[in-house]
Design a protein around this motif. Structure first.
Motif, mmCIF file in Angstrom:
data_model
loop_
_atom_site.group_PDB
_atom_site.id
_atom_site.type_symbol
_atom_site.label_atom_id
_atom_site.label_comp_id
_atom_site.label_asym_id
_atom_site.label_seq_id
_atom_site.Cartn_x
_atom_site.Cartn_y
_atom_site.Cartn_z
ATOM 1 N N GLY A 80 -2.456 -9.718 -5.595
ATOM 2 C CA GLY A 80 -3.524 -10.601 -5.139
ATOM 3 C C GLY A 80 -4.891 -9.971 -5.226
ATOM 4 O O GLY A 80 -5.885 -10.637 -5.481
ATOM 5 N N ALA A 81 -4.963 -8.661 -5.012
ATOM 6 C CA ALA A 81 -6.250 -7.967 -5.052
ATOM 7 C C ALA A 81 -6.015 -6.482 -5.280
ATOM 8 O O ALA A 81 -5.012 -5.928 -4.825
ATOM 9 C CB ALA A 81 -7.010 -8.182 -3.745
ATOM 10 N N THR A 82 -6.948 -5.883 -5.988
ATOM 11 C CA THR A 82 -6.942 -4.441 -6.183
ATOM 12 C C THR A 82 -8.342 -3.937 -5.858
ATOM 13 O O THR A 82 -9.278 -4.726 -5.750
ATOM 14 C CB THR A 82 -6.597 -4.066 -7.640
ATOM 15 N N THR A 83 -8.475 -2.639 -5.703
ATOM 16 C CA THR A 83 -9.807 -2.079 -5.468
ATOM 17 C C THR A 83 -10.252 -1.306 -6.699
ATOM 18 O O THR A 83 -9.426 -0.798 -7.453
ATOM 19 C CB THR A 83 -9.801 -1.133 -4.253
ATOM 20 N N MET A 84 -11.556 -1.187 -6.876
ATOM 21 C CA MET A 84 -12.092 -0.432 -8.005
ATOM 22 C C MET A 84 -11.716 1.045 -7.897
ATOM 23 O O MET A 84 -11.600 1.733 -8.909
ATOM 24 C CB MET A 84 -13.612 -0.583 -8.059
ATOM 25 N N THR A 85 -11.521 1.511 -6.686
ATOM 26 C CA THR A 85 -11.184 2.916 -6.461
ATOM 27 C C THR A 85 -9.680 3.166 -6.523
ATOM 28 O O THR A 85 -9.251 4.306 -6.368
ATOM 29 C CB THR A 85 -11.728 3.384 -5.103
ATOM 30 N N ASN A 86 -8.892 2.128 -6.737
ATOM 31 C CA ASN A 86 -7.436 2.216 -6.927
ATOM 32 C C ASN A 86 -6.677 2.826 -5.758
ATOM 33 O O ASN A 86 -5.580 3.333 -5.935
ATOM 34 C CB ASN A 86 -7.102 2.992 -8.208
ATOM 35 N N ASN A 109 -14.044 7.106 -0.261
ATOM 36 C CA ASN A 109 -15.153 8.000 -0.591
ATOM 37 C C ASN A 109 -14.870 8.889 -1.799
ATOM 38 O O ASN A 109 -15.782 9.535 -2.324
ATOM 39 C CB ASN A 109 -15.484 8.891 0.615
ATOM 40 N N MET A 110 -13.631 8.917 -2.266
ATOM 41 C CA MET A 110 -13.283 9.724 -3.441
ATOM 42 C C MET A 110 -13.663 9.016 -4.744
ATOM 43 O O MET A 110 -13.555 9.592 -5.823
ATOM 44 C CB MET A 110 -11.791 10.053 -3.431
ATOM 45 N N GLY A 111 -14.074 7.753 -4.646
ATOM 46 C CA GLY A 111 -14.533 7.018 -5.821
ATOM 47 C C GLY A 111 -13.477 6.818 -6.892
ATOM 48 O O GLY A 111 -13.792 6.686 -8.064
ATOM 49 N N GLY A 112 -12.206 6.833 -6.498
ATOM 50 C CA GLY A 112 -11.125 6.610 -7.452
ATOM 51 C C GLY A 112 -10.535 7.878 -8.031
ATOM 52 O O GLY A 112 -9.509 7.832 -8.713
ATOM 53 N N VAL A 119 -0.851 -1.789 -12.287
ATOM 54 C CA VAL A 119 -0.837 -3.251 -12.364
ATOM 55 C C VAL A 119 -2.256 -3.773 -12.195
ATOM 56 O O VAL A 119 -3.143 -3.053 -11.756
ATOM 57 C CB VAL A 119 0.079 -3.862 -11.270
ATOM 58 N N GLU A 120 -2.438 -5.041 -12.520
ATOM 59 C CA GLU A 120 -3.742 -5.691 -12.387
ATOM 60 C C GLU A 120 -3.602 -6.958 -11.546
ATOM 61 O O GLU A 120 -2.492 -7.497 -11.399
ATOM 62 C CB GLU A 120 -4.294 -6.062 -13.770
ATOM 63 N N THR A 121 -4.706 -7.438 -11.023
ATOM 64 C CA THR A 121 -4.717 -8.681 -10.262
ATOM 65 C C THR A 121 -4.084 -9.789 -11.093
ATOM 66 O O THR A 121 -4.390 -9.937 -12.268
ATOM 67 C CB THR A 121 -6.160 -9.063 -9.876
ATOM 68 N N GLY A 122 -3.164 -10.535 -10.473
ATOM 69 C CA GLY A 122 -2.476 -11.629 -11.159
ATOM 70 C C GLY A 122 -1.137 -11.248 -11.753
ATOM 71 O O GLY A 122 -0.357 -12.128 -12.122
ATOM 72 N N ASP A 123 -0.843 -9.955 -11.848
ATOM 73 C CA ASP A 123 0.451 -9.516 -12.378
ATOM 74 C C ASP A 123 1.569 -9.851 -11.397
ATOM 75 O O ASP A 123 1.406 -9.732 -10.175
ATOM 76 C CB ASP A 123 0.476 -8.003 -12.619
ATOM 77 N N THR A 124 2.710 -10.252 -11.920
ATOM 78 C CA THR A 124 3.906 -10.458 -11.106
ATOM 79 C C THR A 124 4.656 -9.135 -11.035
ATOM 80 O O THR A 124 4.822 -8.457 -12.048
ATOM 81 C CB THR A 124 4.807 -11.536 -11.733
#
Length: 189
Positions: A80-86, A109-112, A119-124
């Motif tokens: 449903g959602a991911t963050t840019m910092t993973n 704060n580690m910036g990823g 996986v990416e948003t929308g993946d099952t």
């Protein structure tokens, strides 16, 4: 081809990158399973100055006991959602459950650095599928805690959430769980 070469060919893709094997375990749609192996801690013990624990939902923290750094999907669902910092991800599970997995305290704060997403948003995804990786040493060297929080982030959608993660195997007085052990059961009215 020797045994080592056969094993390596099973976990390496054609482009030479390591593929993460899935974990397999029996699942039910109303249960959230452990995404990592480790020691269970109460969310009340998780000290995050940035993200109040109440916003995480209802669940557990897990202090990883192995250093493989792979986080597995705790439910079947859709990302449903991911963050840019993973460092965190939400899975919309069957039956309306939203499951949040958040790696570390203050790790935004580690910036990823030290985190990657499989996986990416929308993946099952299926329970037991690798969804994220983290470098435990990078987290600790940056001065952060490596607790992995696994919660139902919409607990108000359920009449009851049972915490079933306690096991009879203890380490330092805390229950140990392994990937695929049941953690939470969500019950509707």
């Amino acid at each position: 081809m020797g045994l080592f070469d056969k094993i390596r060919s099973k976990i390496t893709s054609s482009d030479g990158k390591a593929e993460l094997p899935s974990a397999t375990f029996a699942t039910r749609p109303d249960v959230v399973y452990a995404p990592v192996s480790g020691m269970l801690v109460s969310l009340k013990e998780v000290k995050d100055e940035v993200l109040p624990v109440a916003l995480l939902g209802d669940g557990y923290g897990i202090l990883p006991t192995t250093n493989n750094g792979v986080v597995y999907a705790p439910v079947d669902g859709v990302i449903g959602a991911t963050t840019m910092t993973n460092h965190s991800i939400v899975i919309a599970a069957e039956g309306g459950m939203e499951v949040l997995i958040h790696i570390g305290i203050g790790t935004v704060n580690m910036g990823g650095k030290g985190f990657s997403r499989c996986v990416e948003t929308g993946d099952t995804v299926r329970a037991g599928q690798p969804i994220m990786t983290f470098n435990d040493d990078s987290i600790k060297q940056a001065g952060y805690e490596d607790v992995v929080c696994c919660t139902i982030s919409n607990p108000d959608a359920f009449s009851q959430i049972d915490h079933v993660g306690d096991t009879s195997t203890l380490l330092d007085g805390r229950p140990l769980v392994k990937i695929g052990d049941p953690l939470l059961v969500a019950r509707r009215a």
